[in-house]
Design a protein around this motif. Structure first.
Motif, PDB file in Angstrom:
ATOM      1  N   ILE A 563     -71.459 -11.406 104.847  1.00 58.18           N
ATOM      2  CA  ILE A 563     -71.202 -11.030 106.246  1.00 58.18           C
ATOM      3  C   ILE A 563     -71.724  -9.616 106.431  1.00 58.18           C
ATOM      4  O   ILE A 563     -71.239  -8.662 105.818  1.00 58.18           O
ATOM      5  N   VAL A 564     -72.751  -9.489 107.222  1.00 53.08           N
ATOM      6  CA  VAL A 564     -73.380  -8.182 107.407  1.00 53.08           C
ATOM      7  C   VAL A 564     -72.792  -7.441 108.613  1.00 53.08           C
ATOM      8  O   VAL A 564     -72.940  -6.211 108.712  1.00 53.08           O
ATOM      9  N   LYS A 565     -72.158  -8.194 109.509  1.00 56.59           N
ATOM     10  CA  LYS A 565     -71.562  -7.542 110.672  1.00 56.59           C
ATOM     11  C   LYS A 565     -70.500  -8.457 111.253  1.00 56.59           C
ATOM     12  O   LYS A 565     -70.698  -9.668 111.314  1.00 56.59           O
ATOM     13  N   SER A 566     -69.390  -7.877 111.694  1.00 55.38           N
ATOM     14  CA  SER A 566     -68.326  -8.694 112.285  1.00 55.38           C
ATOM     15  C   SER A 566     -67.546  -7.848 113.303  1.00 55.38           C
ATOM     16  O   SER A 566     -67.568  -6.614 113.238  1.00 55.38           O
ATOM     17  N   THR A 567     -66.874  -8.547 114.257  1.00 58.48           N
ATOM     18  CA  THR A 567     -66.048  -7.841 115.257  1.00 58.48           C
ATOM     19  C   THR A 567     -64.914  -7.116 114.567  1.00 58.48           C
ATOM     20  O   THR A 567     -64.609  -5.949 114.868  1.00 58.48           O
ATOM     21  N   ASP A 568     -64.271  -7.812 113.635  1.00 57.83           N
ATOM     22  CA  ASP A 568     -63.173  -7.214 112.854  1.00 57.83           C
ATOM     23  C   ASP A 568     -63.529  -7.369 111.387  1.00 57.83           C
ATOM     24  O   ASP A 568     -63.328  -8.448 110.817  1.00 57.83           O
ATOM     25  N   PRO A 569     -64.047  -6.324 110.734  1.00 57.52           N
ATOM     26  CA  PRO A 569     -64.531  -6.462 109.373  1.00 57.52           C
ATOM     27  C   PRO A 569     -63.488  -6.925 108.379  1.00 57.52           C
ATOM     28  O   PRO A 569     -63.829  -7.527 107.367  1.00 57.52           O
ATOM     29  N   GLY A 570     -62.239  -6.681 108.603  1.00 58.45           N
ATOM     30  CA  GLY A 570     -61.234  -7.052 107.615  1.00 58.45           C
ATOM     31  C   GLY A 570     -60.607  -8.388 107.854  1.00 58.45           C
ATOM     32  O   GLY A 570     -59.687  -8.774 107.115  1.00 58.45           O
ATOM     33  N   LEU A 571     -61.014  -9.112 108.873  1.00 60.00           N
ATOM     34  CA  LEU A 571     -60.334 -10.353 109.218  1.00 60.00           C
ATOM     35  C   LEU A 571     -60.892 -11.554 108.464  1.00 60.00           C
ATOM     36  O   LEU A 571     -60.133 -12.415 108.017  1.00 60.00           O
ATOM     37  N   PHE A 572     -62.210 -11.646 108.301  1.00 66.04           N
ATOM     38  CA  PHE A 572     -62.821 -12.826 107.687  1.00 66.04           C
ATOM     39  C   PHE A 572     -63.635 -12.439 106.451  1.00 66.04           C
ATOM     40  O   PHE A 572     -64.139 -11.337 106.351  1.00 66.04           O
ATOM     41  N   THR A 573     -63.710 -13.376 105.587  1.00 67.59           N
ATOM     42  CA  THR A 573     -64.556 -13.236 104.380  1.00 67.59           C
ATOM     43  C   THR A 573     -65.340 -14.528 104.182  1.00 67.59           C
ATOM     44  O   THR A 573     -64.942 -15.586 104.720  1.00 67.59           O
ATOM     45  N   ILE A 574     -66.423 -14.443 103.428  1.00 71.44           N
ATOM     46  CA  ILE A 574     -67.282 -15.620 103.198  1.00 71.44           C
ATOM     47  C   ILE A 574     -67.488 -15.799 101.703  1.00 71.44           C
ATOM     48  O   ILE A 574     -67.612 -14.835 100.950  1.00 71.44           O
ATOM     49  N   GLY A 575     -67.452 -17.053 101.260  1.00 67.30           N
ATOM     50  CA  GLY A 575     -67.704 -17.344  99.842  1.00 67.30           C
ATOM     51  C   GLY A 575     -69.131 -16.958  99.447  1.00 67.30           C
ATOM     52  O   GLY A 575     -70.089 -17.340 100.116  1.00 67.30           O
ATOM     53  N   LEU A 576     -69.228 -16.232  98.344  1.00 65.55           N
ATOM     54  CA  LEU A 576     -70.538 -15.707  97.945  1.00 65.55           C
ATOM     55  C   LEU A 576     -71.558 -16.821  97.737  1.00 65.55           C
ATOM     56  O   LEU A 576     -72.729 -16.680  98.097  1.00 65.55           O
ATOM     57  N   HIS A 577     -71.144 -17.929  97.140  1.00 65.16           N
ATOM     58  CA  HIS A 577     -72.068 -19.012  96.845  1.00 65.16           C
ATOM     59  C   HIS A 577     -71.776 -20.280  97.624  1.00 65.16           C
ATOM     60  O   HIS A 577     -72.646 -21.167  97.652  1.00 65.16           O
ATOM     61  N   SER A 578     -70.578 -20.368  98.241  1.00 64.98           N
ATOM     62  CA  SER A 578     -70.238 -21.599  98.974  1.00 64.98           C
ATOM     63  C   SER A 578     -70.560 -21.509 100.452  1.00 64.98           C
ATOM     64  O   SER A 578     -70.767 -22.517 101.111  1.00 64.98           O
ATOM     65  N   GLY A 579     -70.548 -20.292 100.995  1.00 67.29           N
ATOM     66  CA  GLY A 579     -70.792 -20.136 102.424  1.00 67.29           C
ATOM     67  C   GLY A 579     -69.562 -20.445 103.268  1.00 67.29           C
ATOM     68  O   GLY A 579     -69.666 -20.496 104.499  1.00 67.29           O
ATOM     69  N   GLU A 580     -68.412 -20.656 102.646  1.00 64.92           N
ATOM     70  CA  GLU A 580     -67.189 -20.963 103.381  1.00 64.92           C
ATOM     71  C   GLU A 580     -66.608 -19.684 103.981  1.00 64.92           C
ATOM     72  O   GLU A 580     -66.423 -18.681 103.285  1.00 64.92           O
ATOM     73  N   ILE A 581     -66.303 -19.764 105.274  1.00 63.42           N
ATOM     74  CA  ILE A 581     -65.714 -18.623 105.978  1.00 63.42           C
ATOM     75  C   ILE A 581     -64.209 -18.850 106.028  1.00 63.42           C
ATOM     76  O   ILE A 581     -63.731 -19.878 106.541  1.00 63.42           O
ATOM     77  N   ARG A 582     -63.469 -17.896 105.480  1.00 60.93           N
ATOM     78  CA  ARG A 582     -62.008 -17.997 105.428  1.00 60.93           C
ATOM     79  C   ARG A 582     -61.394 -16.721 105.987  1.00 60.93           C
ATOM     80  O   ARG A 582     -62.040 -15.670 106.027  1.00 60.93           O
ATOM     81  N   THR A 583     -60.117 -16.901 106.405  1.00 64.00           N
ATOM     82  CA  THR A 583     -59.375 -15.716 106.873  1.00 64.00           C
ATOM     83  C   THR A 583     -59.015 -14.883 105.673  1.00 64.00           C
ATOM     84  O   THR A 583     -58.624 -15.395 104.619  1.00 64.00           O
ATOM     85  N   GLN A 584     -59.193 -13.575 105.830  1.00 61.10           N
ATOM     86  CA  GLN A 584     -58.881 -12.668 104.733  1.00 61.10           C
ATOM     87  C   GLN A 584     -57.429 -12.223 104.778  1.00 61.10           C
ATOM     88  O   GLN A 584     -56.880 -11.831 103.760  1.00 61.10           O
ATOM     89  N   ARG A 585     -56.833 -12.336 105.945  1.00 57.99           N
ATOM     90  CA  ARG A 585     -55.395 -12.027 106.138  1.00 57.99           C
ATOM     91  C   ARG A 585     -54.868 -12.914 107.239  1.00 57.99           C
ATOM     92  O   ARG A 585     -55.628 -13.665 107.863  1.00 57.99           O
ATOM     93  N   ASP A 586     -53.566 -12.818 107.491  1.00 59.87           N
ATOM     94  CA  ASP A 586     -52.968 -13.584 108.592  1.00 59.87           C
ATOM     95  C   ASP A 586     -53.439 -13.016 109.913  1.00 59.87           C
ATOM     96  O   ASP A 586     -53.636 -11.796 110.067  1.00 59.87           O
ATOM     97  N   ILE A 587     -53.644 -13.920 110.849  1.00 62.78           N
ATOM     98  CA  ILE A 587     -54.062 -13.491 112.184  1.00 62.78           C
ATOM     99  C   ILE A 587     -52.867 -12.902 112.919  1.00 62.78           C
ATOM    100  O   ILE A 587     -51.771 -13.467 112.924  1.00 62.78           O
ATOM    101  N   SER A 588     -53.115 -11.777 113.516  1.00 63.45           N
ATOM    102  CA  SER A 588     -52.041 -11.096 114.274  1.00 63.45           C
ATOM    103  C   SER A 588     -52.353 -11.145 115.765  1.00 63.45           C
ATOM    104  O   SER A 588     -53.470 -11.475 116.178  1.00 63.45           O
ATOM    105  N   GLU A 589     -51.306 -10.776 116.543  1.00 63.21           N
ATOM    106  CA  GLU A 589     -51.465 -10.806 117.992  1.00 63.21           C
ATOM    107  C   GLU A 589     -52.441  -9.756 118.480  1.00 63.21           C
ATOM    108  O   GLU A 589     -53.024  -9.870 119.554  1.00 63.21           O
ATOM    109  N   SER A 590     -52.642  -8.760 117.674  1.00 69.81           N
ATOM    110  CA  SER A 590     -53.528  -7.676 118.105  1.00 69.81           C
ATOM    111  C   SER A 590     -55.006  -7.985 117.873  1.00 69.81           C
ATOM    112  O   SER A 590     -55.865  -7.225 118.301  1.00 69.81           O
ATOM    113  N   ASP A 591     -55.278  -9.044 117.133  1.00 70.60           N
ATOM    114  CA  ASP A 591     -56.677  -9.372 116.865  1.00 70.60           C
ATOM    115  C   ASP A 591     -57.373  -9.859 118.125  1.00 70.60           C
ATOM    116  O   ASP A 591     -56.784 -10.581 118.945  1.00 70.60           O
ATOM    117  N   SER A 592     -58.580  -9.475 118.276  1.00 72.52           N
ATOM    118  CA  SER A 592     -59.347  -9.882 119.451  1.00 72.52           C
ATOM    119  C   SER A 592     -59.562 -11.382 119.420  1.00 72.52           C
ATOM    120  O   SER A 592     -59.779 -11.987 118.348  1.00 72.52           O
TER     121      SER A 592
END
Length: 743
Positions: A563-592
């Motif tokens: 992930i080279v750019k994101s709206t919230d850099p700490g919210l999502f992560t991507i598997g290095l070799h799988s390409g799966e996008i997962r939440t890096q933490r729980d989604i909060s009400e303050s997230d866009s």
């Protein structure tokens, strides 16, 4: 031998060497013929085919290997004079002068003897041994007294030799011409009128000798006569004929024989002196002591007597054999059969009897032998099959030894070269070759080099016939074909040519010349896709997946996702070799609500190639909460969309109401609650799949398909969203599509 005294005595010193003359053909020619003169047609006279003279290397040799006086014209078969023929130099005073010659032909060895009789021409004038002769005659000499003058010598023979003498006219002497036992003519002065010392103390006479040739030739001598007192007794030899035997290698001053003579006179008239009168050998190899007496005797002035001395020369072994190489095949083809004649050797020994009997031999360890042929000829023949690849040259030493005591020998070394024939096909150094070439190579680049016995070869297309280097004639594409075979033929220039084949396996190695190709989400500009993320999603929840492939192979197709750019850099992560996008933490009400991700897919090539895509996510449990959809983009593009917000809100509201109605209808019809895909059914077109993408496990993400079960209730922010883990399936066929269906 003439002895000077009151009498004259004459001997003959003679040498006789007798040869039997034989031959198939005999020619008679005059001496001193010009070079190039035709002697005769030997081919016609012997019955030889003209066409085979050159093929069989016909040539003329002499039996004693002396000067080659004649040669054969291979085109006409004629014998022609090659060197000056001087009968006197060849045969001296021999009545018959014969040259023994041989016509030699090879393959097989054939020998024809012929003789050339050299006829004398009158090319020599008579000559006296001295320019002047001196006689001392007493005045008391009676009329009729005889005084031997001797003879003139002529190197010619027969009619061309001395035929008579004439004496200048005078008052006291006349000439008497006589013939000795050898047939030679000599003369005597006969006193015709008594001398008177008081009237004339000295007389000068001119004596002329003439031959019978045409034109006639003559020679003269001056006779000086001194008048003295008388001497009326001639010396007398103790023997009429003396014989002596002398080895040919006798050193100088060897005693041959002693001759003795006595004179009945007294005083000075009885003193006898000796000297040679006539020698059959003009080289005058013998000397005589004037007082002790060897051969010729004289007692001053007076009468003459004659005796004959015959000297037999006994042979000693003082001549080593001479080896003559008459013919040699320097280049011997290696396929000649055993017994093939490759050379002709002639051996001569100048000695006689047993001293000239010669044996020839070769050194051991060579595939050749000497076979006795005609007379003194030997054939050099092969004894076994030759092989140039094993031995290419031979130095053969021939040794000839006579049977003298002690024996003498000589040697001659002959160099023979074995010529190559085409009996070995080319042999490749390897049974097969493998060449590795990277794709996108430059046309003409070297693939590999094949060698035959370490030598250059020629082959099929794009093979350098001189170096054996195989060149590529065009650029290869690993994605189209990865290997091929080339059959290389090596052929020599023999007659007939021989060849061998070898297979060259060419393997094309992959280059990183293809960037990753993203299959999902679809490339920007083709369709607009948005993923819906529940607000209740916990850390590690699967949100989406980037699917990419790479047409390369190996490490060039090992893909990594970032992930080279994101709206919230700490919210999502991507598997290095799988390409799966997962939440890096729980989604909060303050997230866009709107989350934009820019994902880069890179391969592992050198240098690495990459591709990017945009992922649009909506965090929401209720579609009613979504004010608009089409305005989701990169932050840097938000400023450009402000002018379109009002229009978008109106459009989205209308679309949202319609969508709510459809969702409610579907919910009541089916229990299953799938994910929402706001842009409708989206397919992964087959056109995005490369036609020959690499089928490598664990590199891209195409082989894994994912099913998502979505459960939600409209209007509720706590609706459940079920995520199901992925499972591996067969590789997605090119002609099928990956679809996300909306329910």
């Amino acid at each position: 031998v003439k002895l000077r005294g009151h009498l004259f005595l004459r001997w003959d010193l003679c040498f006789f060497i007798i040869h039997s003359v034989s031959g198939d053909v005999t020619y008679s020619i005059p001496e001193e013929m010009k070079r190039g003169s035709v002697i005769g047609n030997i081919a016609k006279d012997i019955g030889l085919d003209l066409g085979r003279l050159s093929a069989r290397r016909a040539r003329v040799d002499s039996e004693d290997n002396s000067v080659q006086y004649c040669s054969v014209n291979l085109n006409t078969g004629e014998l022609v004079v090659q060197e000056r023929i001087d009968r006197e130099g060849l045969c001296a005073k021999k009545t018959s002068c014969i040259l023994k010659q041989e016509l030699v032909l090879e393959n097989p060895l054939e020998l024809h003897r012929f003789t050339i009789r050299v006829q004398d021409v009158n090319d020599n004038a008579p000559q006296f041994s001295e320019n002047s002769l001196k006689f001392e005659i007493r005045e008391s000499a009676v009329k009729g007294a005889r005084f031997a003058v001797g003879e003139a010598h002529d190197e010619d023979i027969g009619e061309n030799a001395v035929q008579g003498y004439t004496l200048q006219q005078n008052d006291n002497f006349k000439l008497n011409v006589k013939t000795n036992p050898g047939g030679r003519k000599y003369c005597e002065l006969v006193l015709d009128k008594e001398l008177d010392r008081e009237s004339s103390k000295e007389l000068s006479l001119v004596l002329t000798a003439f031959d019978g040739g045409s034109p006639q030739r003559s020679g003269t001598v001056i006779i000086h006569v001194t008048v003295l007192d008388a001497n009326d007794n001639a010396p007398v030899f103790s023997q009429t004929v003396y014989k002596a035997s002398l080895p040919e290698n006798s050193p100088p001053d060897t005693l041959v024989i002693t001759v003795t003579a006595t004179d009945a006179d007294d005083g000075i008239n009885s003193e006898v002196t000796y000297q040679f009168e006539h020698l059959s050998n003009k080289n005058n190899m013998f000397s005589i002591d004037h007082k002790s007496g060897v051969v010729k005797v004289t007692d001053g002035l007076g009468l003459v007597s004659y005796a004959t001395l015959i000297i037999d020369i006994t042979d000693v072994n003082d001549n080593a054999p001479v080896i003559n190489l008459k013919s040699l095949t320097n280049q011997i083809p290696e396929n000649v059969s055993p017994g093939t004649e490759v050379g002709i050797i002639n051996v001569q020994d100048r000695d006689s009897e047993n001293n000239r009997q010669v044996r020839c031999s070769l050194q051991t360890g060579v595939p050749f032998k000497l076979v006795p042929s005609i007379k003194n000829y030997y054939s050099l023949v092969t004894t076994e099959q030759l092989d140039r690849e094993l031995v290419s040259d031979y130095n053969i030493t021939i040794t000839a030894t006579d049977e003298g005591s002690p024996p003498l020998s000589s040697s001659k070394t002959v160099h023979l070269t074995v010529a190559d024939i085409n009996d070995n096909p080319p042999v490749f150094e390897e049974q097969s070759y493998s060449a590795y070439v990277t794709e996108n190579n430059k046309p003409g680049s070297t693939l590999c080099s094949v060698a035959v016995n370490g030598a250059p070869v020629s082959s099929y297309v794009s093979v350098n016939g001189d170096t054996g280097v195989i060149h590529a004639v065009r650029a290869f594409d690993y994605e189209h074909f990865r290997s091929f075979k080339v059959h290389v033929m090596a052929r020599d220039n023999g007659s007939p040519p021989l060849s061998s084949n070898v297979t060259v396996n060419v393997f094309i190695s992959d280059l990183n010349d293809n960037s990753p190709q993203i299959l999902y989400p679809t490339p920007e500009g083709n369709s607009f896709m948005t993923e819906l993320v529940p607000k209740a999603a916990h850390a590690g929840s699967l949100v989406s997946k980037v699917i990419a492939v790479d047409a390369d192979s190996g490490q060039n197709a090992w893909l990594s996702y970032h992930i080279v750019k994101s709206t919230d850099p700490g919210l999502f992560t991507i598997g290095l070799h799988s390409g799966e996008i997962r939440t890096q933490r729980d989604i909060s009400e303050s997230d866009s609500m709107k989350q934009n991700l820019i994902v880069a897919v890179k391969d592992n090539g050198q240098p690495p190639l990459s591709a990017t895509c945009s992922m649009y996510l909506l965090i929401s449990d209720n579609l009613a909460e979504v004010p608009e959809l089409k305005d989701i983009s990169y932050d840097e593009r938000d400023s450009k969309l402000t002018s379109y917000l009002i229009i978008a809100l109106v459009s989205v509201s209308t679309f949202f109401l319609t969508f709510i109605i459809i969702v409610l209808g579907v919910r009541f019809c089916r229990r299953r609650k799938p994910r929402l895909l706001f842009d409708g059914a989206v397919a992964i077109p087959s056109g995005y799949l490369p036609p020959n993408y690499a089928d490598v496990d664990g590199t891209g993400t195409l082989r894994s398909t994912y099913n998502y079960d979505g459960y939600m209730t409209t209007g509720s922010r706590t609706s459940d969203f079920k995520f199901v883990s992925s499972y591996n399936d067969n590789t997605l066929p090119v002609d099928q599509t990956l679809r996300k269906m909306i329910y």
